[in-house]
Design a protein around this motif. Structure first.
Motif, PDB file in Angstrom:
ATOM      1  N   ILE A 110      -5.158   7.695   2.541  1.00 36.44           N
ATOM      2  CA  ILE A 110      -4.998   7.691   1.627  1.00 36.44           C
ATOM      3  C   ILE A 110      -6.884   8.290   0.825  1.00 36.44           C
ATOM      4  O   ILE A 110      -7.325   7.639   0.849  1.00 36.44           O
ATOM      5  CB  ILE A 110      -4.353   6.455   0.545  1.00 36.44           C
ATOM      6  N   MET A 150      -8.430  -0.272  -9.135  1.00 35.98           N
ATOM      7  CA  MET A 150      -9.411   0.562  -8.943  1.00 35.98           C
ATOM      8  C   MET A 150      -8.463   1.181 -10.241  1.00 35.98           C
ATOM      9  O   MET A 150      -9.901   2.059 -10.609  1.00 35.98           O
ATOM     10  CB  MET A 150      -8.637   1.146  -7.219  1.00 35.98           C
ATOM     11  N   GLY A 151      -7.858   2.058 -10.411  1.00 37.77           N
ATOM     12  CA  GLY A 151      -7.485   2.806 -11.013  1.00 37.77           C
ATOM     13  C   GLY A 151      -7.024   2.254 -12.710  1.00 37.77           C
ATOM     14  O   GLY A 151      -7.459   3.660 -13.728  1.00 37.77           O
ATOM     15  N   SER A 199      -9.148  10.978  -2.034  1.00 41.24           N
ATOM     16  CA  SER A 199      -8.478  11.312  -3.844  1.00 41.24           C
ATOM     17  C   SER A 199      -8.510  12.729  -4.011  1.00 41.24           C
ATOM     18  O   SER A 199      -9.488  13.056  -3.595  1.00 41.24           O
ATOM     19  CB  SER A 199      -9.223  10.222  -4.564  1.00 41.24           C
ATOM     20  N   GLY A 207      -2.192  -3.774  -5.254  1.00 40.81           N
ATOM     21  CA  GLY A 207      -2.398  -2.245  -5.170  1.00 40.81           C
ATOM     22  C   GLY A 207      -1.402  -1.017  -4.119  1.00 40.81           C
ATOM     23  O   GLY A 207      -0.131  -2.013  -4.563  1.00 40.81           O
ATOM     24  N   ILE A 208      -2.069   0.158  -3.995  1.00 46.30           N
ATOM     25  CA  ILE A 208      -0.498   0.623  -3.692  1.00 46.30           C
ATOM     26  C   ILE A 208      -0.809   0.478  -2.284  1.00 46.30           C
ATOM     27  O   ILE A 208       0.491   0.497  -1.836  1.00 46.30           O
ATOM     28  CB  ILE A 208      -1.384   1.860  -3.123  1.00 46.30           C
ATOM     29  N   GLY A 209      -1.488  -0.329  -0.996  1.00 45.96           N
ATOM     30  CA  GLY A 209      -1.032  -0.937  -0.080  1.00 45.96           C
ATOM     31  C   GLY A 209      -0.099  -1.501  -0.160  1.00 45.96           C
ATOM     32  O   GLY A 209       0.868  -1.854   1.039  1.00 45.96           O
ATOM     33  N   GLY A 235      -1.636   9.988  -7.284  1.00 50.19           N
ATOM     34  CA  GLY A 235      -2.030  10.315  -9.042  1.00 50.19           C
ATOM     35  C   GLY A 235      -3.124   8.799  -8.745  1.00 50.19           C
ATOM     36  O   GLY A 235      -3.563   8.416  -8.294  1.00 50.19           O
ATOM     37  N   TRP A 236      -3.140   8.974 -10.417  1.00 53.57           N
ATOM     38  CA  TRP A 236      -4.232   8.459 -11.476  1.00 53.57           C
ATOM     39  C   TRP A 236      -3.068   6.565 -10.790  1.00 53.57           C
ATOM     40  O   TRP A 236      -2.379   6.995 -12.072  1.00 53.57           O
ATOM     41  CB  TRP A 236      -4.284   8.773 -12.433  1.00 53.57           C
ATOM     42  N   ASP A 257     -11.341  -6.613   8.512  1.00 55.24           N
ATOM     43  CA  ASP A 257     -12.072  -5.836   7.270  1.00 55.24           C
ATOM     44  C   ASP A 257     -11.607  -4.595   8.359  1.00 55.24           C
ATOM     45  O   ASP A 257     -13.008  -3.944   8.552  1.00 55.24           O
ATOM     46  CB  ASP A 257     -13.613  -6.501   7.334  1.00 55.24           C
ATOM     47  N   VAL A 258     -11.784  -2.994   7.701  1.00 50.42           N
ATOM     48  CA  VAL A 258     -11.688  -2.232   7.744  1.00 50.42           C
ATOM     49  C   VAL A 258     -13.383  -1.587   8.539  1.00 50.42           C
ATOM     50  O   VAL A 258     -13.639  -0.702   9.742  1.00 50.42           O
ATOM     51  CB  VAL A 258     -10.937  -0.992   7.258  1.00 50.42           C
ATOM     52  N   THR A 259     -14.079  -2.001   7.748  1.00 49.79           N
ATOM     53  CA  THR A 259     -15.968  -1.422   8.024  1.00 49.79           C
ATOM     54  C   THR A 259     -16.150  -2.502   9.119  1.00 49.79           C
ATOM     55  O   THR A 259     -17.261  -2.668   9.998  1.00 49.79           O
ATOM     56  CB  THR A 259     -16.535  -2.260   6.802  1.00 49.79           C
ATOM     57  N   ALA A 277      -3.653  -3.947   2.827  1.00 51.42           N
ATOM     58  CA  ALA A 277      -2.341  -4.245   2.353  1.00 51.42           C
ATOM     59  C   ALA A 277      -2.017  -5.546   1.018  1.00 51.42           C
ATOM     60  O   ALA A 277      -0.913  -5.804   0.970  1.00 51.42           O
ATOM     61  CB  ALA A 277      -1.757  -4.309   3.675  1.00 51.42           C
ATOM     62  N   ASN A 306      -5.542   3.102   3.858  1.00 50.58           N
ATOM     63  CA  ASN A 306      -5.256   3.858   2.762  1.00 50.58           C
ATOM     64  C   ASN A 306      -6.368   2.301   2.515  1.00 50.58           C
ATOM     65  O   ASN A 306      -6.598   2.370   0.748  1.00 50.58           O
ATOM     66  CB  ASN A 306      -3.979   1.934   2.413  1.00 50.58           C
TER      67      ASN A 306
END
Ligand code: NAP
Length: 226
Positions: A130, A185-186, A132, A12-14, A179-180, A54-56, A9, A79
């Motif tokens: 999310i 990252m993008g 791709s 970026g998109i988050g 989207g791009w 940390d999602v990992t 979060a 995300n």
């Protein structure tokens, strides 16, 4: 008001998703690896609670799930993502394969397993991932990006099974190509801003019904072939 839990979060998109849902009055559990460095996230207004995640890290995920036990989560939004090394054929860094899979593929499934009871306890019962279009076989016209493409294709496969397995509990699982997008990252040359991407997906999410379970959408609502 409904509740969102989102990973990655802090930028970026988050970050844009968090801004959007919070400004609509949602309660947001905003997860990121380093809350102490998440200045942009902390600057947002609204009912936002920050969590270190940390999602990992399976222990951190389980611990957060226990901390939020008994609370309904209307949307679990996976995300967080990683691209890994940008290498072509002949240059594959095989040591990077697993770390990218851990974030993009394993983590969303682990989040779904740990938070399924929270989602079931909510009104909307949605799990949004999310992905791709780089994970789509049909849309692969340029090759390369072996690790990232494979990690998102794996995510799509996992989510399709999740959709089938969790339907009986009233849960709707969907995947998005955002989207791009102009993020770290993008890159700067990408087509759309993170805000445009999040606004588009937010609209599609708001219109989701059980009939959408297991579908893979573009940010503008178009369905993407596998
Ligand atoms: N941008 C695009 O054009 C594009 C296109 C297709 C799909 N996507 C997908 O959209 C999603 C968001 O990407 P973005 O463009 O916003 O990328 P971004 O700006 O690079 O942000 C990535 C986010 O994921 C987080 N993250 C990475 N590894 C993590 C981990 N182990 N645990 C928790 N969080 C972790 C990052 O946290 P840190 O700040 O701690 O690193 C950051 O918040 C990703 O799933 C990505 O694959 C993006």
């Amino acid at each position: 008001m409904p509740t969102l839990l989102i990973t990655g979060a802090n930028r970026g998109i988050g970050l844009e998703f968090t801004r959007l849902f919070a400004s609509d009055g949602w309660r947001v559990h905003a997860c990121c690896r380093h809350p102490e460095k998440a200045g942009d996230l902390k600057a947002l207004n609204g009912d936002i609670e920050l969590h270190r995640l940390d999602v990992t890290n399976g222990l951190q995920v389980s611990s957060l799930a226990r901390q939020l036990a008994g609370e309904g989560i209307d949307i679990l939004l996976n995300n967080a993502g990683a691209y890994g090394p940008r290498s072509g054929f002949g240059e594959t860094d095989f040591d990077s394969w697993q770390p990218v899979f851990e974030v993009n593929s394993f983590a969303p499934l682990r989040m779904a397993e740990r938070f399924v009871e929270h989602v079931v306890a909510s009104d909307l019962k949605q799990i949004v991932n999310i992905s791709s279009q780089m994970g789509s076989m049909a849309r692969n016209a340029s090759g390369g990006a072996y690790i990232y493409r494979a990690s998102k294709a794996a995510l799509n496969s996992l989510c399709k099974s999740l959709a089938l397995d969790l339907a009986a509990q009233g849960i709707t699982v969907v995947m998005f190509h955002p989207g791009w997008v102009r993020t770290d990252m993008g890159g700067k040359e990408a087509d759309i801003s993170a805000a445009e991407s999040a606004v588009g997906m937010r609209k599609v999410i708001a219109g989701l019904t059980a009939a959408d379970n297991g579908r893979f959408f573009n940010y503008d609502g178009e369905q993407i072939p596998w």
